[in-house]
Design a protein around this motif. Structure first.
Motif, PDB file in Angstrom:
ATOM      1  N   SER A 124      29.000  22.256  50.903  1.00 13.83           N
ATOM      2  CA  SER A 124      28.825  22.836  51.654  1.00 13.83           C
ATOM      3  C   SER A 124      28.588  24.578  51.725  1.00 13.83           C
ATOM      4  N   ASP A 125      29.489  24.823  51.980  1.00  9.93           N
ATOM      5  CA  ASP A 125      29.819  26.487  52.006  1.00  9.93           C
ATOM      6  C   ASP A 125      30.696  27.039  50.669  1.00  9.93           C
ATOM      7  N   LEU A 126      30.958  26.049  49.761  1.00 16.77           N
ATOM      8  CA  LEU A 126      32.023  26.731  48.853  1.00 16.77           C
ATOM      9  C   LEU A 126      31.511  26.553  47.541  1.00 16.77           C
ATOM     10  N   PHE A 127      31.404  26.719  46.489  1.00 14.19           N
ATOM     11  CA  PHE A 127      30.842  26.078  44.953  1.00 14.19           C
ATOM     12  C   PHE A 127      32.064  26.830  44.481  1.00 14.19           C
ATOM     13  N   GLN A 128      32.235  25.367  42.762  1.00 19.13           N
ATOM     14  CA  GLN A 128      33.375  25.323  41.734  1.00 19.13           C
ATOM     15  C   GLN A 128      32.748  26.534  40.912  1.00 19.13           C
ATOM     16  N   ALA A 129      33.666  27.415  39.990  1.00 21.62           N
ATOM     17  CA  ALA A 129      32.648  27.396  38.496  1.00 21.62           C
ATOM     18  C   ALA A 129      33.824  27.985  37.946  1.00 21.62           C
ATOM     19  N   PHE A 130      33.863  28.014  36.633  1.00 20.43           N
ATOM     20  CA  PHE A 130      33.919  28.579  35.303  1.00 20.43           C
ATOM     21  C   PHE A 130      34.169  29.997  35.445  1.00 20.43           C
ATOM     22  N   CYS A 131      35.164  30.958  35.514  1.00 19.22           N
ATOM     23  CA  CYS A 131      35.234  32.275  35.470  1.00 19.22           C
ATOM     24  C   CYS A 131      35.935  33.084  34.062  1.00 19.22           C
ATOM     25  N   PHE A 132      34.867  33.340  33.464  1.00 12.97           N
ATOM     26  CA  PHE A 132      35.136  33.801  31.947  1.00 12.97           C
ATOM     27  C   PHE A 132      36.828  35.140  32.574  1.00 12.97           C
ATOM     28  N   MET A 133      36.232  36.142  33.514  1.00 15.28           N
ATOM     29  CA  MET A 133      36.962  36.613  34.377  1.00 15.28           C
ATOM     30  C   MET A 133      38.602  36.075  33.638  1.00 15.28           C
ATOM     31  N   LYS A 134      39.011  35.809  34.592  1.00 11.05           N
ATOM     32  CA  LYS A 134      39.717  35.082  34.207  1.00 11.05           C
ATOM     33  C   LYS A 134      40.648  33.077  33.731  1.00 11.05           C
ATOM     34  N   GLN A 135      39.455  32.486  33.178  1.00  8.55           N
ATOM     35  CA  GLN A 135      39.374  32.097  32.262  1.00  8.55           C
ATOM     36  C   GLN A 135      40.193  30.802  32.801  1.00  8.55           C
ATOM     37  N   ALA A 136      39.253  30.257  33.827  1.00  7.60           N
ATOM     38  CA  ALA A 136      39.302  29.147  34.328  1.00  7.60           C
ATOM     39  C   ALA A 136      38.797  28.619  35.271  1.00  7.60           C
ATOM     40  N   LYS A 137      39.039  27.529  35.854  1.00  3.23           N
ATOM     41  CA  LYS A 137      38.265  27.225  37.572  1.00  3.23           C
ATOM     42  C   LYS A 137      38.253  27.906  38.912  1.00  3.23           C
ATOM     43  N   ARG A 138      37.627  27.836  39.272  1.00  2.00           N
ATOM     44  CA  ARG A 138      37.667  28.951  40.435  1.00  2.00           C
ATOM     45  C   ARG A 138      36.770  28.652  41.760  1.00  2.00           C
ATOM     46  N   THR A 139      37.122  28.378  42.559  1.00  2.00           N
ATOM     47  CA  THR A 139      36.350  28.286  43.462  1.00  2.00           C
ATOM     48  C   THR A 139      36.466  29.485  44.536  1.00  2.00           C
ATOM     49  N   PHE A 140      34.631  29.360  44.582  1.00  2.00           N
ATOM     50  CA  PHE A 140      33.782  30.609  45.113  1.00  2.00           C
ATOM     51  C   PHE A 140      33.391  30.075  46.548  1.00  2.00           C
ATOM     52  N   ILE A 141      33.923  31.332  48.040  1.00  2.00           N
ATOM     53  CA  ILE A 141      33.034  31.486  48.850  1.00  2.00           C
ATOM     54  C   ILE A 141      31.883  31.277  49.523  1.00  2.00           C
ATOM     55  N   ILE A 142      30.208  30.891  48.966  1.00  2.00           N
ATOM     56  CA  ILE A 142      29.293  31.213  49.066  1.00  2.00           C
ATOM     57  C   ILE A 142      28.332  32.707  49.971  1.00  2.00           C
ATOM     58  N   ASP A 143      29.363  32.310  50.995  1.00  2.00           N
ATOM     59  CA  ASP A 143      28.716  33.460  52.172  1.00  2.00           C
ATOM     60  C   ASP A 143      30.071  35.132  51.526  1.00  2.00           C
ATOM     61  N   HIS A 144      30.642  35.180  50.446  1.00  2.00           N
ATOM     62  CA  HIS A 144      30.908  36.028  49.727  1.00  2.00           C
ATOM     63  C   HIS A 144      30.711  36.985  48.965  1.00  2.00           C
ATOM     64  N   VAL A 145      29.619  36.077  48.090  1.00  2.00           N
ATOM     65  CA  VAL A 145      28.505  36.798  47.723  1.00  2.00           C
ATOM     66  C   VAL A 145      28.057  37.200  47.667  1.00  2.00           C
ATOM     67  N   LEU A 146      27.995  38.839  47.344  1.00  2.00           N
ATOM     68  CA  LEU A 146      27.148  39.720  47.657  1.00  2.00           C
ATOM     69  C   LEU A 146      25.814  40.268  46.416  1.00  2.00           C
ATOM     70  N   ALA A 147      25.682  39.314  45.574  1.00  2.00           N
ATOM     71  CA  ALA A 147      24.510  39.349  44.701  1.00  2.00           C
ATOM     72  C   ALA A 147      25.231  38.306  43.425  1.00  2.00           C
ATOM     73  N   VAL A 148      23.830  38.010  42.033  1.00  2.00           N
ATOM     74  CA  VAL A 148      24.062  37.242  41.462  1.00  2.00           C
ATOM     75  C   VAL A 148      22.779  37.505  40.791  1.00  2.00           C
ATOM     76  N   VAL A 149      23.116  37.652  39.422  1.00  2.00           N
ATOM     77  CA  VAL A 149      21.846  37.644  38.200  1.00  2.00           C
ATOM     78  C   VAL A 149      22.522  37.251  37.194  1.00  2.00           C
ATOM     79  N   PRO A 150      21.345  36.036  36.638  1.00  2.00           N
ATOM     80  CA  PRO A 150      21.096  35.134  36.077  1.00  2.00           C
ATOM     81  C   PRO A 150      20.964  36.005  34.244  1.00  2.00           C
ATOM     82  N   LEU A 151      21.757  35.545  33.674  1.00  2.00           N
ATOM     83  CA  LEU A 151      22.466  36.457  32.488  1.00  2.00           C
ATOM     84  C   LEU A 151      21.248  35.506  31.312  1.00  2.00           C
TER      85      LEU A 151
END
Length: 73
Positions: free
Chosen positions: A38-65
């Motif tokens: 609902s208000d979270l998403f899980q993603a693999f973060c390549f910077m941390k090399q691990a799965k992380r949980t993010f809050i959707i409202d904290h996302v400022l911008a998303v750009v597809p590669l």
């Protein structure tokens, strides 16, 4: 923002994301979205090399590669 994240997940795309952390710092992450809630998403973060949980409202911008095919000469 949620719609962009859902599209990236459905298309199995990598995205660059600008994100506000819990401490208020802004970070740039390259991620692959695994699961949306609902208000979270899980993603693999390549910077941390691990799965992380993010809050959707904290996302400022998303750009597809987008990878362009290169001609071999």
């Amino acid at each position: 923002m949620k719609e962009q994240l859902i599209k990236a997940m459905q298309r199995n795309q990598l995205v660059n994301m600008m994100y506000v952390s819990k401490t208020g710092g802004i970070t740039k992450r390259r991620i692959k979205i695994i699961k949306m809630e609902s208000d979270l998403f899980q993603a693999f973060c390549f910077m941390k090399q691990a799965k992380r949980t993010f809050i959707i409202d904290h996302v400022l911008a998303v750009v597809p590669l987008i990878h362009k095919a290169r001609d071999v000469v």
